[in-house]
Design a protein around this motif. Structure first.
Motif, PDB file in Angstrom:
ATOM      1  N   MET A  27       0.840  -1.193   0.000  1.00  0.00           N
ATOM      2  CA  MET A  27       0.000   0.000   0.000  1.00  0.00           C
ATOM      3  C   MET A  27       0.878   1.246   0.000  1.00  0.00           C
ATOM      4  N   THR A  28       0.563   2.225  -0.839  1.00  0.00           N
ATOM      5  CA  THR A  28       1.357   3.431  -0.965  1.00  0.00           C
ATOM      6  C   THR A  28       1.004   4.435   0.118  1.00  0.00           C
ATOM      7  N   ASP A  29       2.024   5.063   0.712  1.00  0.00           N
ATOM      8  CA  ASP A  29       1.798   6.137   1.662  1.00  0.00           C
ATOM      9  C   ASP A  29       1.777   7.452   0.895  1.00  0.00           C
ATOM     10  N   ALA A  30       0.579   7.988   0.681  1.00  0.00           N
ATOM     11  CA  ALA A  30       0.422   9.179  -0.138  1.00  0.00           C
ATOM     12  C   ALA A  30       1.031  10.415   0.510  1.00  0.00           C
ATOM     13  N   THR A  31       1.402  10.345   1.798  1.00  0.00           N
ATOM     14  CA  THR A  31       2.007  11.497   2.457  1.00  0.00           C
ATOM     15  C   THR A  31       3.528  11.458   2.378  1.00  0.00           C
ATOM     16  N   ALA A  32       4.110  10.388   1.836  1.00  0.00           N
ATOM     17  CA  ALA A  32       5.555  10.222   1.864  1.00  0.00           C
ATOM     18  C   ALA A  32       6.268  11.275   1.021  1.00  0.00           C
ATOM     19  N   ARG A  33       5.715  11.652  -0.112  1.00  0.00           N
ATOM     20  CA  ARG A  33       6.293  12.711  -0.927  1.00  0.00           C
ATOM     21  C   ARG A  33       5.156  13.571  -1.460  1.00  0.00           C
ATOM     22  N   PRO A  34       5.375  14.863  -1.611  1.00  0.00           N
ATOM     23  CA  PRO A  34       4.298  15.747  -2.071  1.00  0.00           C
ATOM     24  C   PRO A  34       4.002  15.567  -3.558  1.00  0.00           C
ATOM     25  N   TYR A  35       2.756  15.707  -3.897  1.00  0.00           N
ATOM     26  CA  TYR A  35       2.307  15.736  -5.298  1.00  0.00           C
ATOM     27  C   TYR A  35       1.347  16.915  -5.484  1.00  0.00           C
ATOM     28  N   ARG A  36       1.703  18.065  -4.871  1.00  0.00           N
ATOM     29  CA  ARG A  36       0.826  19.237  -4.953  1.00  0.00           C
ATOM     30  C   ARG A  36       0.643  19.694  -6.388  1.00  0.00           C
ATOM     31  N   SER A  37       1.720  19.749  -7.134  1.00  0.00           N
ATOM     32  CA  SER A  37       1.709  20.256  -8.504  1.00  0.00           C
ATOM     33  C   SER A  37       2.324  19.213  -9.429  1.00  0.00           C
ATOM     34  N   VAL A  38       1.543  18.744 -10.388  1.00  0.00           N
ATOM     35  CA  VAL A  38       1.989  17.709 -11.319  1.00  0.00           C
ATOM     36  C   VAL A  38       1.856  18.290 -12.720  1.00  0.00           C
ATOM     37  N   LEU A  39       2.976  18.684 -13.301  1.00  0.00           N
ATOM     38  CA  LEU A  39       2.980  19.466 -14.537  1.00  0.00           C
ATOM     39  C   LEU A  39       3.187  18.591 -15.767  1.00  0.00           C
ATOM     40  N   TYR A  40       2.294  18.755 -16.749  1.00  0.00           N
ATOM     41  CA  TYR A  40       2.469  18.076 -18.035  1.00  0.00           C
ATOM     42  C   TYR A  40       3.537  18.790 -18.852  1.00  0.00           C
ATOM     43  N   ILE A  41       4.474  18.020 -19.403  1.00  0.00           N
ATOM     44  CA  ILE A  41       5.507  18.538 -20.296  1.00  0.00           C
ATOM     45  C   ILE A  41       5.526  17.671 -21.556  1.00  0.00           C
TER      46      ILE A  41
ATOM     47  N   GLU B 156     -10.789  25.975  -7.962  1.00  0.00           N
ATOM     48  CA  GLU B 156     -10.815  24.544  -8.285  1.00  0.00           C
ATOM     49  C   GLU B 156      -9.791  23.770  -7.459  1.00  0.00           C
ATOM     50  N   CYS B 157      -8.631  24.379  -7.201  1.00  0.00           N
ATOM     51  CA  CYS B 157      -7.637  23.722  -6.344  1.00  0.00           C
ATOM     52  C   CYS B 157      -8.173  23.550  -4.926  1.00  0.00           C
ATOM     53  N   ASP B 158      -8.796  24.593  -4.410  1.00  0.00           N
ATOM     54  CA  ASP B 158      -9.358  24.512  -3.056  1.00  0.00           C
ATOM     55  C   ASP B 158     -10.442  23.442  -2.988  1.00  0.00           C
ATOM     56  N   GLN B 159     -11.257  23.349  -4.033  1.00  0.00           N
ATOM     57  CA  GLN B 159     -12.291  22.317  -4.071  1.00  0.00           C
ATOM     58  C   GLN B 159     -11.656  20.925  -4.047  1.00  0.00           C
ATOM     59  N   GLY B 160     -10.635  20.733  -4.880  1.00  0.00           N
ATOM     60  CA  GLY B 160      -9.952  19.441  -4.922  1.00  0.00           C
ATOM     61  C   GLY B 160      -9.290  19.090  -3.609  1.00  0.00           C
ATOM     62  N   ARG B 161      -8.642  20.089  -2.986  1.00  0.00           N
ATOM     63  CA  ARG B 161      -8.003  19.842  -1.687  1.00  0.00           C
ATOM     64  C   ARG B 161      -9.042  19.497  -0.633  1.00  0.00           C
ATOM     65  N   ASP B 162     -10.176  20.219  -0.638  1.00  0.00           N
ATOM     66  CA  ASP B 162     -11.236  19.930   0.325  1.00  0.00           C
ATOM     67  C   ASP B 162     -11.772  18.514   0.144  1.00  0.00           C
TER      68      ASP B 162
ATOM     69  N   THR C  25      -3.057  18.251 -11.502  1.00  0.00           N
ATOM     70  CA  THR C  25      -2.307  18.276 -12.743  1.00  0.00           C
ATOM     71  C   THR C  25      -2.442  19.653 -13.370  1.00  0.00           C
ATOM     72  N   LEU C  26      -1.363  20.113 -13.995  1.00  0.00           N
ATOM     73  CA  LEU C  26      -1.291  21.469 -14.521  1.00  0.00           C
ATOM     74  C   LEU C  26      -0.792  21.459 -15.962  1.00  0.00           C
ATOM     75  N   ILE C  27      -1.225  22.455 -16.724  1.00  0.00           N
ATOM     76  CA  ILE C  27      -0.840  22.516 -18.134  1.00  0.00           C
ATOM     77  C   ILE C  27       0.156  23.632 -18.423  1.00  0.00           C
ATOM     78  N   HIS C  28       0.439  24.462 -17.422  1.00  0.00           N
ATOM     79  CA  HIS C  28       1.331  25.605 -17.667  1.00  0.00           C
ATOM     80  C   HIS C  28       2.076  25.945 -16.376  1.00  0.00           C
TER      81      HIS C  28
ATOM     82  N   ASP D 110       2.407  28.128  -8.649  1.00  0.00           N
ATOM     83  CA  ASP D 110       2.344  28.768  -7.332  1.00  0.00           C
ATOM     84  C   ASP D 110       0.987  28.567  -6.666  1.00  0.00           C
ATOM     85  N   VAL D 111      -0.085  28.686  -7.455  1.00  0.00           N
ATOM     86  CA  VAL D 111      -1.437  28.538  -6.904  1.00  0.00           C
ATOM     87  C   VAL D 111      -1.646  27.116  -6.391  1.00  0.00           C
ATOM     88  N   ALA D 112      -1.260  26.130  -7.192  1.00  0.00           N
ATOM     89  CA  ALA D 112      -1.447  24.733  -6.782  1.00  0.00           C
ATOM     90  C   ALA D 112      -0.582  24.372  -5.586  1.00  0.00           C
TER      91      ALA D 112
END
Length: 290
Positions: free
Chosen positions: A1-15, A205-211, A218-221, A226-228
């Protein structure tokens, strides 16, 4: 089972995997994770070249502590199988790849097909089909799965839903995937916000997702980072409360009591579990900055 708190995934940027300049710039961006995209972001006539370009970057570039996630083309395309085999060879030759992201995962078998082609690399699932929503639990239960990514644009297209700022048409799917991810301890990140110049809308939308309980977005730009990052990090007030709850609960236990009171509210063991998660996430985020 993965510990989702082990590393942050606040901002996941598509490149895009085909853009050398973008791949180079990504080494300096303040994102927690990068999705190196070989699928939607790459034109058909660039697919094979993009694969080689990306492997070179993953072998030679320094992306620091950022998680490196490669989104392959689907195995039902002309490129998907070769994408997986090429990544397996690249890992063998020293490339650092933290996960393979599979598009349009609709059932457990979609994960099995990729798992059979590559060993030792965790799998992530794009959750973007109606069938994927209905099978979210069996997908999340897959032993090789580490994370789930909401593909809200494709999901909305398949549902034929209208856009609403509150995302009401998508809530059933988002909720099913969240429940599945939390049941099996998987990382789960929210879908993209398309208006990359609209910071206010992105924050809502970020606040909604966090709540709701998402680990990040995931981000496109790069302008959205900073917001995420702020939205999905514990606030100073949350960190302060967590510390005071732990101190008060420890003191209560030392006196033989099972509960404590902080700011006029009961604090039980379940609150301490959450408090420790808050502090662990804050510490992990601080470590990234160093």
């Amino acid at each position: 089972m993965t510990d989702a708190t082990a590393r942050p995934y606040r901002s996941v940027l598509y490149i895009p995997g085909s853009k050398e300049r973008a791949l180079e710039k990504a080494t300096t961006l303040a994102c927690d994770a990068i999705i190196f995209d070989l699928e939607d972001a790459v034109a058909v006539d660039e697919k094979i070249k993009a694969r080689a370009t990306l492997i070179k970057a993953l072998t030679e570039a320094d992306y620091g502590a950022r998680a490196r996630i490669v989104r392959i083309n689907g195995l039902d395309t002309d490129w998907g199988r070769d994408d997986v085999l090429a990544m397996a060879e690249a890992v063998h030759n020293g490339a650092k790849i933290d996960a393979i992201l599979i598009p349009k995962v609709s059932m457990k078998g979609d994960l099995d097909a990729v798992a059979n082609l590559i060993n030792g690399v965790p799998l992530w699932a794009m959750m973007e089909t109606a069938m994927g929503m209905m099978n979210a639990a069996e997908i999340a239960a897959h032993p090789r799965l580490e994370g789930m990514v909401m593909g809200t644009n494709d999901l909305a297209k398949e549902l034929q839903s209208r856009f609403r700022a509150d995302r009401l048409p998508l809530m059933t799917g988002l909720g099913l995937c969240l429940l599945a991810a939390k049941t099996y301890g998987r990382i789960i990140v929210d879908g993209v916000y398309n208006a990359f110049k609209d910071d206010e809308g992105l924050k809502v939308e970020c606040d909604q997702g966090r709540d709701m309980g998402f680990d990040g977005k995931t981000l496109i730009h790069p302008a959205q980072l900073d917001v995420a990052n702020a939205a999905f990090a514990p606030s100073e007030a949350e960190v302060d409360l967590a510390r005071r709850q732990i101190e008060a609960f420890d003191a209560a236990q030392a006196e033989g009591l099972g509960v404590a009171v902080v700011d006029g509210k009961i604090v039980e063991n379940l609150h301490i579990v959450t408090a420790r998660q808050v502090l662990a996430k804050a510490e992990a985020i601080a470590a990234l900055a160093n």
